[in-house]
Motif scaffolding. Structure first.
Motif, PDB file in Angstrom:
ATOM      1  N   HIS A 173       0.667  -1.153  -0.126  1.00 19.15           N
ATOM      2  CA  HIS A 173       0.069   0.180  -0.314  1.00 19.15           C
ATOM      3  C   HIS A 173       0.964   1.101   0.070  1.00 19.15           C
ATOM      4  CE1 HIS A 173      -4.070  -1.654   0.558  1.00 19.15           C
ATOM      5  NE2 HIS A 173      -3.657  -2.626   0.894  1.00 19.15           N
ATOM      6  N   TYR A 175       4.264   1.158  -2.043  1.00 15.04           N
ATOM      7  CA  TYR A 175       5.268   1.180  -3.154  1.00 15.04           C
ATOM      8  C   TYR A 175       5.076   0.286  -4.326  1.00 15.04           C
ATOM      9  CZ  TYR A 175       7.942   1.856   0.962  1.00 15.04           C
ATOM     10  OH  TYR A 175       8.292   2.462   2.425  1.00 15.04           O
ATOM     11  N   TYR A 177       3.196   0.035  -8.615  1.00 15.54           N
ATOM     12  CA  TYR A 177       2.471   0.563  -9.577  1.00 15.54           C
ATOM     13  C   TYR A 177       1.109   0.083  -9.234  1.00 15.54           C
ATOM     14  CZ  TYR A 177       2.617  -3.792 -11.575  1.00 15.54           C
ATOM     15  OH  TYR A 177       2.724  -5.322 -11.984  1.00 15.54           O
ATOM     16  N   ALA A 178       0.098   1.005 -10.203  1.00 20.03           N
ATOM     17  CA  ALA A 178      -1.313   0.514  -9.893  1.00 20.03           C
ATOM     18  C   ALA A 178      -1.907   0.456 -11.414  1.00 20.03           C
ATOM     19  CB  ALA A 178      -2.064   1.609  -9.339  1.00 20.03           C
ATOM     20  N   LYS A 185      -4.824   3.402  -1.811  1.00 15.31           N
ATOM     21  CA  LYS A 185      -3.425   3.570  -2.035  1.00 15.31           C
ATOM     22  C   LYS A 185      -2.607   2.197  -2.203  1.00 15.31           C
ATOM     23  CE  LYS A 185      -3.292   7.829   0.634  1.00 15.31           C
ATOM     24  NZ  LYS A 185      -3.058   8.529  -0.587  1.00 15.31           N
ATOM     25  N   SER A 186      -3.522   1.211  -2.612  1.00 17.19           N
ATOM     26  CA  SER A 186      -3.107  -0.060  -3.022  1.00 17.19           C
ATOM     27  C   SER A 186      -2.159  -0.219  -4.210  1.00 17.19           C
ATOM     28  CB  SER A 186      -4.228  -1.283  -2.965  1.00 17.19           C
ATOM     29  OG  SER A 186      -5.102  -0.902  -4.258  1.00 17.19           O
ATOM     30  N   LYS A 187      -0.943  -0.684  -4.152  1.00 17.27           N
ATOM     31  CA  LYS A 187      -0.132  -0.898  -5.308  1.00 17.27           C
ATOM     32  C   LYS A 187       0.192  -2.417  -5.507  1.00 17.27           C
ATOM     33  CE  LYS A 187       1.042   3.558  -5.296  1.00 17.27           C
ATOM     34  NZ  LYS A 187      -0.219   4.230  -4.715  1.00 17.27           N
ATOM     35  N   ASN A 188       0.994  -2.598  -6.727  1.00 17.33           N
ATOM     36  CA  ASN A 188       1.655  -3.815  -7.194  1.00 17.33           C
ATOM     37  C   ASN A 188       2.951  -3.607  -7.048  1.00 17.33           C
ATOM     38  OD1 ASN A 188      -0.898  -4.983  -7.928  1.00 17.33           O
ATOM     39  ND2 ASN A 188      -0.728  -4.094  -9.911  1.00 17.33           N
ATOM     40  N   THR A 189       3.727  -4.264  -5.955  1.00 17.55           N
ATOM     41  CA  THR A 189       4.885  -3.926  -5.458  1.00 17.55           C
ATOM     42  C   THR A 189       6.106  -4.456  -6.599  1.00 17.55           C
ATOM     43  OG1 THR A 189       4.401  -3.741  -3.255  1.00 17.55           O
ATOM     44  CG2 THR A 189       6.818  -3.862  -3.782  1.00 17.55           C
ATOM     45  N   ASN A 203      -2.798  -4.158  -5.579  1.00 23.23           N
ATOM     46  CA  ASN A 203      -3.798  -3.257  -6.413  1.00 23.23           C
ATOM     47  C   ASN A 203      -4.852  -4.074  -7.138  1.00 23.23           C
ATOM     48  OD1 ASN A 203      -4.047  -1.690  -9.330  1.00 23.23           O
ATOM     49  ND2 ASN A 203      -4.411  -0.487  -7.356  1.00 23.23           N
TER      50      ASN A 203
END
Length: 243
Positions: A173, A175, A177-178, A185-189, A203
């Motif tokens: 949540h 670092y 991209y989305a 604010k979820s992300k694919n790290t 994400n």
């Protein structure tokens, strides 16, 4: 060499049962299975998480709260409300403990439809059980460690489950991209999530919470999903169609 093998085995086995059994099954019911196989998974989950055993009911309720309130003040473990990962972990422990002890009644929409085995739940959450597994880890290191610094890995063994959760919730949540706008604010790290067995596709997962495959783009790969497909083919589980 023995210490490295043991550490990696504990890391990935505990992580597998955390993502496969606690997350994808207990929390989201991404697949169905027989009562017998569910009990087998329950027991293996207890053994592999060992000293950091997590009660499936408490885990599922807390995770459902996380999805419903992602990155808001009601999120039990959003990194955006804590100064560091340790404070986030402590807040998570308090929320988990409330659900474990049933001192806080969850919203009706978060309750039910999760596996329960009262005997294992009681044993796995006792201090005696945690000390027993911790002693096994220490014994293995005393027997096979060849350098003093190897013993520095023991705290990771003791807290393996919470450490995995902290990595996923903090990094997933903050670092990366989305692919989707999820109003959080979820992300694919990382596009190659082998170290965390697909869990860092946060994400994607928040966009499609019931999808067993956490990877969505051609360059992404969720290593647990092919295992689930094989289990489905073997009729050990029946994958649910995502909606």
């Amino acid at each position: 060499m023995y210490i490295l093998i043991f550490f990696l085995a504990h890391w990935f086995l505990s992580l597998f049962f955390q993502t496969f059994f606690l997350h994808r099954y207990a929390s989201h019911k991404m697949f169905t299975t027989s009562k017998v196989f569910e009990r087998i998974l329950y027991l293996l989950d207890y053994i592999c998480l060992g000293s950091s055993f997590l009660n499936p009911r408490a885990y599922a309720i807390m995770h459902r709260e996380h999805h419903a309130y992602s990155d808001t003040e009601k999120d039990p473990h959003s990194p955006h409300f804590f100064k560091d990962v340790f404070r986030m972990m402590w807040a998570t422990v308090l929320t988990y403990s409330d659900h474990l002890r049933r001192t806080r009644e969850p919203e009706a929409r978060f309750a039910g439809n999760y596996p329960e085995w009262p005997l294992i739940d009681r044993i796995g959450s006792t201090i005696a059980s945690r000390i027993f597994f911790g002693a096994l880890y220490v014994w293995f290191y005393v027997a096979f460690a060849t350098e003093w610094w190897m013993f520095l890995l023991l705290p990771i063994h003791f807290l393996m489950g919470p450490i995995h959760g902290a990595i996923v919730n903090w990094c997933g949540h903050k670092y990366g991209y989305a692919n989707f706008d999820n109003n959080d604010k979820s992300k694919n790290t990382t596009p190659f999530d082998f170290l965390m067995l697909g869990e860092l596709f946060q994400n994607n997962h928040h966009k499609h919470p019931n999808s067993a495959n956490f990877a969505k783009k051609w360059f992404e790969f969720d290593p647990v999903y092919p295992v689930m497909k094989v289990m489905h083919w073997m009729r050990l589980i029946r994958l649910r169609k995502a909606v």
